[in-house]
Design an enzyme around this catalytic site. Structure first.
Site, short mmCIF file in Angstrom:
data_model
loop_
_atom_site.label_atom_id
_atom_site.label_comp_id
_atom_site.label_asym_id
_atom_site.label_seq_id
_atom_site.Cartn_x
_atom_site.Cartn_y
_atom_site.Cartn_z
N LYS A 116 0.81 -1.22 0.00
CA LYS A 116 0.00 0.00 0.00
C LYS A 116 0.84 1.27 0.00
CE LYS A 116 -3.76 -2.53 0.29
NZ LYS A 116 -3.20 -3.87 0.37
N GLU A 200 -1.72 7.17 7.50
CA GLU A 200 -2.48 8.18 6.77
C GLU A 200 -3.26 9.05 7.75
OE1 GLU A 200 -3.71 5.85 2.63
OE2 GLU A 200 -5.18 6.13 4.22
N ARG A 292 -7.69 -8.11 -7.43
CA ARG A 292 -8.40 -9.40 -7.46
C ARG A 292 -9.87 -9.15 -7.74
NH1 ARG A 292 -11.06 -8.65 -2.68
NH2 ARG A 292 -9.89 -7.67 -1.01
#
Length: 460
Positions: A116, A200, A292
């Site tokens: 990420k 974040e 996915r």
């Protein structure tokens, strides 16, 4: 096209892939754990192979056993479904090295987007809006403190290799940081074998909107619209909708453009989902890309008419997409409810066991994805989701009404489920008006459960 494909998953997604392969004339081999012997995918596949005991680490996560099974049965492809090894770049690389096609993007794409922090940096460099946060991995608590002071609380601590809400913790002030950081690392290590973290800024009470994209190996990338996945509990999605009613056409176009730009940044090939948070001023920020097929993919299929699993297999075989962006039109509104074996009145505690009786709903615009049946065992070893109910109607309100009827008809005896809880949600005034965000259940769950108890007393 592939001749024989190994299905490296279980339950409803195993059945979904199996049906698709049968339609396409592809032979199947279902890999299963000893716990899943006798389940529907194993029963309906012409060939099946036991790859280990009940523990996922010794079966569905056993990379060498899956590769060996594919080689032994002369499979030229492996479909990982979702969860388990579906976003594991090491497994995709082992498939590539063995000359077996991994049904999904390349190992390099998975690594670039699956880590990420790497994906975040890449998106930032390509002009895709990202949430303020760390520029790379956060390697220590001291570093976490420095970043938190820089961007300001509240913050979100996330596993770089994470997904499905695991390895994620919030910290609202410095006193919560140490525990949140260490517990997130521990969960990430247990779930993914990787405790790399990044940080974040926490966007409070946002909407969670994701765009379904698909690309082929010839450079074509198409968006199939968005889904609103804001109805979550502890970062786990419960209800998904398409399209997102909070967006106007201008906002939708801007987000779709950013999603396609994100996919083009890695020359993406296969199905994938670009996920954003949208704040209450309608500013949107990239949070991650899932490389996915998603649990909630049927809502997109219902409004576009595109079979995403079939198209995923086609592009993995090297074929070009069977449609262009201009061909994609959405029709009506779709809602999906995840049916879980859990007790909402006991803090949603999982409730594995034998299903004594199961009746699934039907009718026009109603679709059910499940591998359960009367007498089936819901295993304590795996995820508690036992079915997905998806409805499609001309408008959101009509879809809500159709879902109410479907949930009324859905009968599951012998175990506790969240069916009644979902039914109550379909009558919640705030939900009906579309006034929901990711904090909705956190704020309203207790009241909804209380309302259900009171309603049962009145009925008696």
């Amino acid at each position: 096209m592939f001749k024989r494909l190994l299905i490296a998953n279980r339950g409803e997604i195993g059945m979904r892939i199996l049906r698709c392969c049968q339609e396409m004339g592809i032979e199947t081999v279902v890999a299963y754990s000893s716990e899943d012997e006798g389940t529907l995918p194993v029963t309906f596949s012409p060939v099946s192979v036991c790859i280990g005991p009940a523990s996922p680490t010794k079966s569905y996560l056993n990379q060498d056993a899956l590769i060996q099974a594919a080689i032994s049965y002369k499979c030229d492809a492996i479909h990982p479904g979702y969860g388990f090894l579906s976003e594991n770049p090491d497994f995709a690389k082992k498939c590539e090295d063995a000359g077996i096609k991994f049904i999904g993007p390349s190992s390099e794409m998975i690594r670039n987007m699956g880590e990420k922090s790497t994906a975040r940096s890449l998106m930032k460099s390509k002009g895709v809006p990202v949430v303020p946060g760390s520029d790379g991995l956060v390697n220590s608590l001291e570093e976490a403190k420095e970043i938190a002071l820089k961007i300001g609380f509240p913050i979100l601590i996330k596993a770089s290799a994470g997904g499905g809400g695991r390895g994620m913790r919030r910290a609202y002030d410095m006193s919560e940081l140490a525990n949140a950081f260490e517990s997130a690392k521990a969960e990430a290590l247990s779930a993914f074998g990787d405790d790399s973290m990044y940080i974040e800024k926490l966007i409070l009470n946002p909407h969670h909107v994701e765009f379904q994209i698909i690309g082929d190996e010839h450079g074509h990338i198409v968006s199939l619209g968005e889904r609103d996945c804001s109805m979550q509990r502890r970062n786990q999605k419960l209800i998904e909708e398409a399209p997102a009613s909070i967006l106007n056409e201008k906002q939708r176009a801007a987000m779709q453009k950013a999603a396609i730009k994100a996919a083009m940044a890695v020359n993406y090939s296969s199905v994938g989902t670009v996920e954003f948070v949208v704040d209450h001023d309608k500013n949107f920020y990239f949070i991650e890309m899932n490389t996915r097929i998603q649990v909630e993919h049927p809502v997109t299929e219902m409004v576009t008419g595109v079979d995403l699993v079939k198209e995923q297999i086609r592009v993995a075989a090297g074929l070009p997409l069977s449609f262009k962006q201009s061909d994609i039109k959405t029709h009506g509104y779709a809602i999906e409810c995840r049916i879980n074996a859990e007790n909402p009145e006991k803090d949603f505690a999982p409730n594995p066991g034998i299903i004594d009786f199961l009746h699934l709903p039907g009718g026009a615009g109603v679709r059910v994805e499940s591998a359960m049946y009367s007498g089936a065992m819901v295993s304590p070893w795996y995820d508690s989701m036992i079915a997905k109910v998806i409805v499609n109607a001309p408008s959101r309100l009509e879809a809500i009404r159709k879902m109410r009827v479907a949930l009324e008809e859905l009968t599951c005896e012998g175990i506790d489920t969240n069916i009644d809880f979902l039914y109550l949600l379909m009558y919640n005034p705030e939900y009906i008006m579309g006034r929901i965000d990711t904090s909705f259940l956190e704020k309203n769950c207790e009241g909804i459960i209380k309302w259900g108890k009171e309603s049962r007393k009145e009925a008696q």
